[in-house]
Design an enzyme around this catalytic site. Structure first.
Site, PDB file in Angstrom:
ATOM      1  N   LYS A 175       0.836  -1.205   0.000  1.00 33.02           N
ATOM      2  CA  LYS A 175       0.000   0.000   0.000  1.00 33.02           C
ATOM      3  C   LYS A 175       0.870   1.255   0.000  1.00 33.02           C
ATOM      4  O   LYS A 175       1.975   1.248   0.526  1.00 33.02           O
ATOM      5  CB  LYS A 175      -0.891  -0.001   1.246  1.00 33.02           C
ATOM      6  N   THR A 207      -6.764   9.267   9.600  1.00 39.10           N
ATOM      7  CA  THR A 207      -6.473   8.036   8.846  1.00 39.10           C
ATOM      8  C   THR A 207      -6.251   6.846   9.788  1.00 39.10           C
ATOM      9  O   THR A 207      -5.605   5.871   9.425  1.00 39.10           O
ATOM     10  CB  THR A 207      -5.224   8.218   7.962  1.00 39.10           C
ATOM     11  N   GLY A 209      -6.780   3.522  11.204  1.00 36.66           N
ATOM     12  CA  GLY A 209      -7.476   2.309  10.772  1.00 36.66           C
ATOM     13  C   GLY A 209      -7.621   2.150   9.268  1.00 36.66           C
ATOM     14  O   GLY A 209      -8.335   1.255   8.809  1.00 36.66           O
ATOM     15  N   THR A 210      -6.906   2.949   8.481  1.00 36.15           N
ATOM     16  CA  THR A 210      -7.045   2.809   7.019  1.00 36.15           C
ATOM     17  C   THR A 210      -6.586   1.425   6.545  1.00 36.15           C
ATOM     18  O   THR A 210      -7.223   0.827   5.684  1.00 36.15           O
ATOM     19  CB  THR A 210      -6.227   3.878   6.252  1.00 36.15           C
ATOM     20  N   GLY A 211      -5.481   0.948   7.124  1.00 34.74           N
ATOM     21  CA  GLY A 211      -4.940  -0.348   6.693  1.00 34.74           C
ATOM     22  C   GLY A 211      -5.903  -1.478   7.020  1.00 34.74           C
ATOM     23  O   GLY A 211      -6.170  -2.354   6.179  1.00 34.74           O
ATOM     24  N   CYS A 212      -6.445  -1.462   8.241  1.00 35.46           N
ATOM     25  CA  CYS A 212      -7.388  -2.506   8.668  1.00 35.46           C
ATOM     26  C   CYS A 212      -8.623  -2.483   7.775  1.00 35.46           C
ATOM     27  O   CYS A 212      -9.102  -3.524   7.309  1.00 35.46           O
ATOM     28  CB  CYS A 212      -7.840  -2.278  10.111  1.00 35.46           C
TER      29      CYS A 212
HETATM   30  N1  LIG Z   1      -4.044  10.188   2.712  1.00 39.73           N
HETATM   31  C1  LIG Z   1      -4.590   9.232   1.968  1.00 39.73           C
HETATM   32  N2  LIG Z   1      -5.335   9.522   0.881  1.00 39.73           N
HETATM   33  C2  LIG Z   1      -5.898   8.547   0.131  1.00 39.73           C
HETATM   34  N3  LIG Z   1      -5.757   7.232   0.394  1.00 39.73           N
HETATM   35  C3  LIG Z   1      -5.009   6.872   1.440  1.00 39.73           C
HETATM   36  C4  LIG Z   1      -4.384   7.841   2.295  1.00 39.73           C
HETATM   37  N4  LIG Z   1      -3.717   7.193   3.272  1.00 39.73           N
HETATM   38  C5  LIG Z   1      -3.909   5.885   3.051  1.00 39.73           C
HETATM   39  N5  LIG Z   1      -4.676   5.684   1.948  1.00 39.73           N
HETATM   40  C6  LIG Z   1      -5.106   4.390   1.424  1.00 39.73           C
HETATM   41  O1  LIG Z   1      -5.515   3.626   2.523  1.00 39.73           O
HETATM   42  C7  LIG Z   1      -5.074   2.271   2.407  1.00 39.73           C
HETATM   43  C8  LIG Z   1      -4.142   1.946   3.574  1.00 39.73           C
HETATM   44  O2  LIG Z   1      -2.877   2.495   3.284  1.00 39.73           O
HETATM   45  P1  LIG Z   1      -1.687   2.745   4.272  1.00 39.73           P
HETATM   46  O3  LIG Z   1      -0.440   2.675   3.480  1.00 39.73           O
HETATM   47  O4  LIG Z   1      -1.965   3.981   5.054  1.00 39.73           O
HETATM   48  O5  LIG Z   1      -1.809   1.482   5.166  1.00 39.73           O
HETATM   49  P2  LIG Z   1      -1.438   1.297   6.662  1.00 39.73           P
HETATM   50  O6  LIG Z   1      -0.254   2.115   6.996  1.00 39.73           O
HETATM   51  O7  LIG Z   1      -1.395  -0.154   6.914  1.00 39.73           O
HETATM   52  O8  LIG Z   1      -2.646   1.888   7.381  1.00 39.73           O
HETATM   53  P3  LIG Z   1      -2.644   2.271   8.883  1.00 39.73           P
HETATM   54  O9  LIG Z   1      -2.217   3.697   8.825  1.00 39.73           O
HETATM   55  O10 LIG Z   1      -4.037   2.048   9.245  1.00 39.73           O
HETATM   56  O11 LIG Z   1      -1.671   1.370   9.589  1.00 39.73           O
HETATM   57  C9  LIG Z   1      -4.402   2.180   1.036  1.00 39.73           C
HETATM   58  O12 LIG Z   1      -5.326   1.716   0.086  1.00 39.73           O
HETATM   59  C10 LIG Z   1      -3.980   3.609   0.750  1.00 39.73           C
HETATM   60  O13 LIG Z   1      -3.909   3.854  -0.617  1.00 39.73           O
HETATM   61  C1  LIG Z   2      -6.018  -3.376  17.419  1.00 35.49           C
HETATM   62  C2  LIG Z   2      -5.338  -2.638  16.323  1.00 35.49           C
HETATM   63  N1  LIG Z   2      -5.061  -3.262  15.173  1.00 35.49           N
HETATM   64  C3  LIG Z   2      -4.448  -2.592  14.173  1.00 35.49           C
HETATM   65  C4  LIG Z   2      -4.096  -1.269  14.311  1.00 35.49           C
HETATM   66  C5  LIG Z   2      -3.374  -0.533  13.199  1.00 35.49           C
HETATM   67  O1  LIG Z   2      -4.126   0.492  12.711  1.00 35.49           O
HETATM   68  P1  LIG Z   2      -3.551   1.952  12.522  1.00 35.49           P
HETATM   69  O2  LIG Z   2      -2.142   1.790  12.018  1.00 35.49           O
HETATM   70  O3  LIG Z   2      -4.447   2.553  11.526  1.00 35.49           O
HETATM   71  O4  LIG Z   2      -3.580   2.613  13.850  1.00 35.49           O
HETATM   72  C6  LIG Z   2      -4.406  -0.649  15.533  1.00 35.49           C
HETATM   73  N2  LIG Z   2      -4.090   0.638  15.753  1.00 35.49           N
HETATM   74  N3  LIG Z   2      -5.018  -1.361  16.521  1.00 35.49           N
END
Ligand SMILES: Nc1ncnc2c1ncn2[C@@H]1O[C@H](COP(=O)(O)OP(=O)(O)OP(=O)(O)O)[C@@H](O)[C@H]1O
Ligand SMILES: Cc1ncc(COP(=O)(O)O)c(N)n1
Length: 269
Positions: A175, A207, A209-212
Site C-alpha cells: 500500500k 487516517t 485504521g485505514t490499513g485494517c
Molecule cells: N491520505 C490518503 N489519501 C488517500 N488514500 C489513502 C491515504 N492514506 C492511506 N490511503 C489508502 O488507505 C489504504 C491503507 O494504506 P496505508 O499505506 O496507510 O496502510 P497502513 O499504513 O497499513 O494503514 P494504517 O495507517 O491504518 O496502519 C491504502 O489503500 C492507501 O492507498
Molecule cells: C487493534 C489494532 N489493530 C491494528 C491497528 C493498526 O491500525 P492503525 O495503524 O491505523 O492505527 C491498531 N491501531 N489497533
C-alpha cells in the site's frame, strides 16, 4: 440467498477505528457476515494506544474452534497477532479448518508508535503465516521489515513484492499511504503482472485504521467470491470514500467513515 461469512483474527480497538471493530463494520457494510477471534485487547483512542492486553493462546484457539466447528468461514483476515505463539496457533488452525481465502495484514506498529507485534515474532509470520496467504497487505514500512530491504521508490517496491511472493504469498499488495507525493499508488503483484491502483492523496489527519479497513474490505469481497484483482479495486474505492468523508471525532488521528462507501452506492443507485 447465500450468506457469505468473513472471519477476522485481530486485536480489539476500544476506540472503534481500527482492529476488530473496523473489520466488523466493514464486513457489514459490504454485506458479508462478520465473525471475530480476538488476539489482544487494546485500550486505544484517536490519541494512541494506552495499553495492550494479549489473550492467551488457548483463548485464541478456542474462539477459532467455536467458529470452525459450527459456522465456517468463506474468507479469513488476520490483523494484530502480537506474538509468535499466537501466530503459530492461528496458522495451525487455518490449516486444520482448510481455510484458503486468507488475507494477512501484517500489522506491526500503530500510528502513534505503539508496538502491536513483538519484534521476535516477525520470523514466525514469515515461516508460518505467509505461506498460507492468498493476499498480504503490508504498508511500506512493514514490507521493508519483511523483506529486509529499504524501499524508497516504485522499483524497490516492485522488487519487495517479488520477494514476498517468493516467500509463498500468492498475491502481494504493497500500500502507498506511507509514500510521498500527491499521487498515491497501491501496488498489486500476482507473481506475473503488476497492477497499479492510483488515487489522489487526501490531506487529512483522520487516517486511523485505514490499513485494517482496506484489508477488511478486500476480505469481504473475497468471501463473496471475487477475484483478488476485483476485490482490491473495491477495497480501494471503499477506503477512498471512508477517508474522504471522515468523521472528525476525537482529538488525535480520527477514524475513517465506514458507512461512506455504502452511502455513496445508494446515492448513485
Ligand atoms: N491520505 C490518503 N489519501 C488517500 N488514500 C489513502 C491515504 N492514506 C492511506 N490511503 C489508502 O488507505 C489504504 C491503507 O494504506 P496505508 O499505506 O496507510 O496502510 P497502513 O499504513 O497499513 O494503514 P494504517 O495507517 O491504518 O496502519 C491504502 O489503500 C492507501 O492507498
Ligand atoms: C487493534 C489494532 N489493530 C491494528 C491497528 C493498526 O491500525 P492503525 O495503524 O491505523 O492505527 C491498531 N491501531 N489497533
Amino acid at each position: 440467498m447465500t450468506t457469505y461469512k468473513a472471519l477476522t483474527i485481530a486485536g480489539s480497538d476500544s476506540g472503534g477505528g481500527a482492529g476488530i471493530q473496523a473489520d466488523l463494520k466493514t464486513f457489514q457494510e459490504l454485506k458479508a457476515y462478520g465473525m471475530s477471534a480476538i488476539t489482544a485487547v487494546t485500550a486505544q483512542n484517536t490519541l494512541g494506544v494506552q495499553d495492550v492486553y494479549p489473550m492467551s493462546v488457548a483463548a485464541v484457539e478456542a474462539q477459532i474452534d467455536s467458529i470452525g466447528a459450527d459456522l465456517g468461514a468463506d474468507a479469513v483476515k488476520t490483523g494484530m497477532l502480537f506474538s509468535s505463539e499466537i501466530i503459530e496457533a492461528v496458522a495451525n488452525k487455518i490449516k486444520q479448518y482448510k481455510w484458503e481465502r486468507i488475507v494477512v495484514d501484517p500489522v506491526m506498529i500503530a500510528k502513534g508508535g505503539a508496538s502491536l507485534l513483538q519484534q521476535q515474532a516477525v520470523q514466525a509470520l514469515k515461516d508460518h503465516l505467509l505461506p498460507l496467504a492468498m493476499v498480504i497487505t503490508p504498508n511500506i514500512p512493514e514490507a521493508e521489515v519483511l523483506t529486509d530491504m529499504s524501499i524508497s521508490n516504485l522499483d524497490e517496491r516492485m522488487e519487495a513484492a517479488k520477494k514476498l511472493h517468493k516467500m509463498g504469498v500468492q498475491h502481494v499488495v504493497i500500500k502507498g499511504g506511507h509514500g510521498e507525493g500527491e499521487d498515491l499508488v497501491d501496488l498489486l503483484y500476482d507473481g506475473q503482472e503488476f497492477l497499479y491502483i492510483t488515487s489522489k492523496r487526501i490531506h487529512t489527519k483522520n487516517t486511523h485504521g485505514t490499513g485494517c479497513t482496506f484489508a477488511a474490505a478486500l476480505t469481504a469481497q473475497l468471501a463473496k467470491g471475487s477475484s483478488v484483482r476485483q476485490a482490491v479495486v473495491v477495497a480501494k474505492d471503499f477506503i477512498q470514500a471512508a477517508i474522504e468523508e471522515d468523521l472528525k471525532i476525537g482529538n488525535g488521528h480520527g477514524p475513517t467513515n465506514h458507512w461512506a462507501y455504502h452511502h455513496r452506492q445508494k446515492e448513485n443507485a
